[in-house]
Design a protein around this motif. Structure first.
Motif, mmCIF file in Angstrom:
data_model
loop_
_atom_site.group_PDB
_atom_site.id
_atom_site.type_symbol
_atom_site.label_atom_id
_atom_site.label_comp_id
_atom_site.label_asym_id
_atom_site.label_seq_id
_atom_site.Cartn_x
_atom_site.Cartn_y
_atom_site.Cartn_z
ATOM 1 N N SER A 51 0.853 -1.182 0.000
ATOM 2 C CA SER A 51 0.000 0.000 0.000
ATOM 3 C C SER A 51 0.890 1.233 0.000
ATOM 4 N N ILE A 52 0.570 2.159 -0.874
ATOM 5 C CA ILE A 52 1.350 3.383 -0.984
ATOM 6 C C ILE A 52 0.412 4.568 -0.844
ATOM 7 N N GLU A 53 0.704 5.443 0.075
ATOM 8 C CA GLU A 53 -0.079 6.664 0.246
ATOM 9 C C GLU A 53 0.353 7.652 -0.828
ATOM 10 N N SER A 97 8.228 16.130 -17.948
ATOM 11 C CA SER A 97 9.378 15.449 -17.358
ATOM 12 C C SER A 97 9.535 15.815 -15.881
ATOM 13 N N GLN A 98 9.412 17.091 -15.573
ATOM 14 C CA GLN A 98 9.551 17.546 -14.191
ATOM 15 C C GLN A 98 8.451 16.975 -13.299
ATOM 16 N N ARG A 99 7.213 16.969 -13.790
ATOM 17 C CA ARG A 99 6.095 16.434 -12.990
ATOM 18 C C ARG A 99 6.256 14.940 -12.732
ATOM 19 N N LEU A 100 6.645 14.199 -13.775
ATOM 20 C CA LEU A 100 6.813 12.756 -13.599
ATOM 21 C C LEU A 100 7.963 12.458 -12.641
ATOM 22 N N ARG A 101 9.071 13.158 -12.790
ATOM 23 C CA ARG A 101 10.214 12.921 -11.900
ATOM 24 C C ARG A 101 9.867 13.280 -10.452
ATOM 25 N N ALA A 102 9.134 14.360 -10.253
ATOM 26 C CA ALA A 102 8.740 14.751 -8.897
ATOM 27 C C ALA A 102 7.814 13.701 -8.287
ATOM 28 N N ALA A 103 6.860 13.220 -9.077
ATOM 29 C CA ALA A 103 5.935 12.189 -8.586
ATOM 30 C C ALA A 103 6.681 10.893 -8.288
ATOM 31 N N GLU A 104 7.530 10.490 -9.216
ATOM 32 C CA GLU A 104 8.300 9.256 -9.040
ATOM 33 C C GLU A 104 9.212 9.341 -7.820
ATOM 34 N N SER A 105 9.762 10.534 -7.557
ATOM 35 C CA SER A 105 10.661 10.694 -6.407
ATOM 36 C C SER A 105 9.908 10.566 -5.081
ATOM 37 N N PRO A 109 10.524 5.940 -3.188
ATOM 38 C CA PRO A 109 10.938 5.712 -1.797
ATOM 39 C C PRO A 109 9.844 5.030 -0.961
ATOM 40 N N ALA A 110 8.578 5.328 -1.247
ATOM 41 C CA ALA A 110 7.489 4.673 -0.518
ATOM 42 C C ALA A 110 7.466 3.173 -0.824
ATOM 43 N N ILE A 111 7.707 2.819 -2.074
ATOM 44 C CA ILE A 111 7.738 1.415 -2.461
ATOM 45 C C ILE A 111 8.910 0.704 -1.791
ATOM 46 N N LEU A 112 10.051 1.366 -1.755
ATOM 47 C CA LEU A 112 11.246 0.755 -1.185
ATOM 48 C C LEU A 112 11.297 0.849 0.336
ATOM 49 N N GLY A 113 10.345 1.561 0.923
ATOM 50 C CA GLY A 113 10.291 1.670 2.374
ATOM 51 C C GLY A 113 11.269 2.667 2.951
ATOM 52 N N THR A 114 11.651 3.646 2.156
ATOM 53 C CA THR A 114 12.565 4.677 2.632
ATOM 54 C C THR A 114 11.947 6.041 2.434
ATOM 55 N N THR A 115 12.461 7.017 3.143
ATOM 56 C CA THR A 115 11.958 8.375 2.976
ATOM 57 C C THR A 115 12.884 9.221 2.135
ATOM 58 N N GLN A 116 14.097 8.756 1.916
ATOM 59 C CA GLN A 116 15.029 9.473 1.048
ATOM 60 C C GLN A 116 15.954 8.468 0.393
ATOM 61 N N ALA A 117 16.594 8.884 -0.658
ATOM 62 C CA ALA A 117 17.481 7.977 -1.402
ATOM 63 C C ALA A 117 18.576 7.452 -0.481
ATOM 64 N N GLN A 118 18.821 6.163 -0.590
ATOM 65 C CA GLN A 118 19.867 5.516 0.194
ATOM 66 C C GLN A 118 21.141 5.475 -0.646
ATOM 67 N N THR A 119 22.264 5.727 -0.034
ATOM 68 C CA THR A 119 23.525 5.563 -0.733
ATOM 69 C C THR A 119 24.220 4.351 -0.147
ATOM 70 N N SER A 120 24.822 3.568 -1.023
ATOM 71 C CA SER A 120 25.517 2.381 -0.537
ATOM 72 C C SER A 120 27.012 2.571 -0.671
ATOM 73 N N LYS A 121 27.739 2.019 0.270
ATOM 74 C CA LYS A 121 29.193 2.083 0.235
ATOM 75 C C LYS A 121 29.684 0.738 -0.261
ATOM 76 N N SER A 122 30.512 0.765 -1.299
ATOM 77 C CA SER A 122 31.039 -0.470 -1.881
ATOM 78 C C SER A 122 32.291 -0.907 -1.185
#
Length: 122
Positions: A51-53, A97-105, A109-122
């Motif tokens: 479920s995504i709000e 493009s701007q509207r879609l990117r804003a919506a997708e952003s 994160p809601a789908i992935l269960g995060t509130t902001q982009a995660q960065t990974s350390k390799s």
């Protein structure tokens, strides 16, 4: 729905994917009054409800997503190129493009269960 009305949560049992597509098309056209869709495939053991709000999307972002989806922008192979979406919405390709990117952003994160982009350390 007025601010006084509590939200309603509805569960459908739909016999086949063709009917499901029709139901989603019908309710997607209602805009922000229908905000969450949960789909569970009982034949798939890995199927979990999601479920995504989407109430935090603006009306313009929601409309851009709806038109993009309708035109096949999120299909494979991809249809609904930005110029086609822009034409239907009567705005520039850049604005689409701007509207879609804003919506997708907001959605990803809601789908992935995060509130902001995660960065990974390799």
């Amino acid at each position: 729905m007025s601010n006084k009305d509590p939200p309603l949560y509805v569960t459908f049992q739909i016999a086949d994917r063709s009917t499901l597509r029709k139901v989603i098309e019908k309710y997607s056209s209602m805009g922000p009054s229908v905000q969450t869709i949960t789909i569970i495939d009982p034949e798939n053991d890995r199927s979990e409800p999601l479920s995504i709000e989407i109430g935090h999307l603006t009306d313009k972002q929601w409309e851009a997503l709806r038109v993009a989806h309708k035109k096949g922008h999120y299909s494979s192979p991809r249809g609904g190129h930005l110029d086609e979406i822009a034409e239907e919405l009567d705005i520039s390709k850049s604005a689409v493009s701007q509207r879609l990117r804003a919506a997708e952003s907001k959605i990803i994160p809601a789908i992935l269960g995060t509130t902001q982009a995660q960065t990974s350390k390799s």
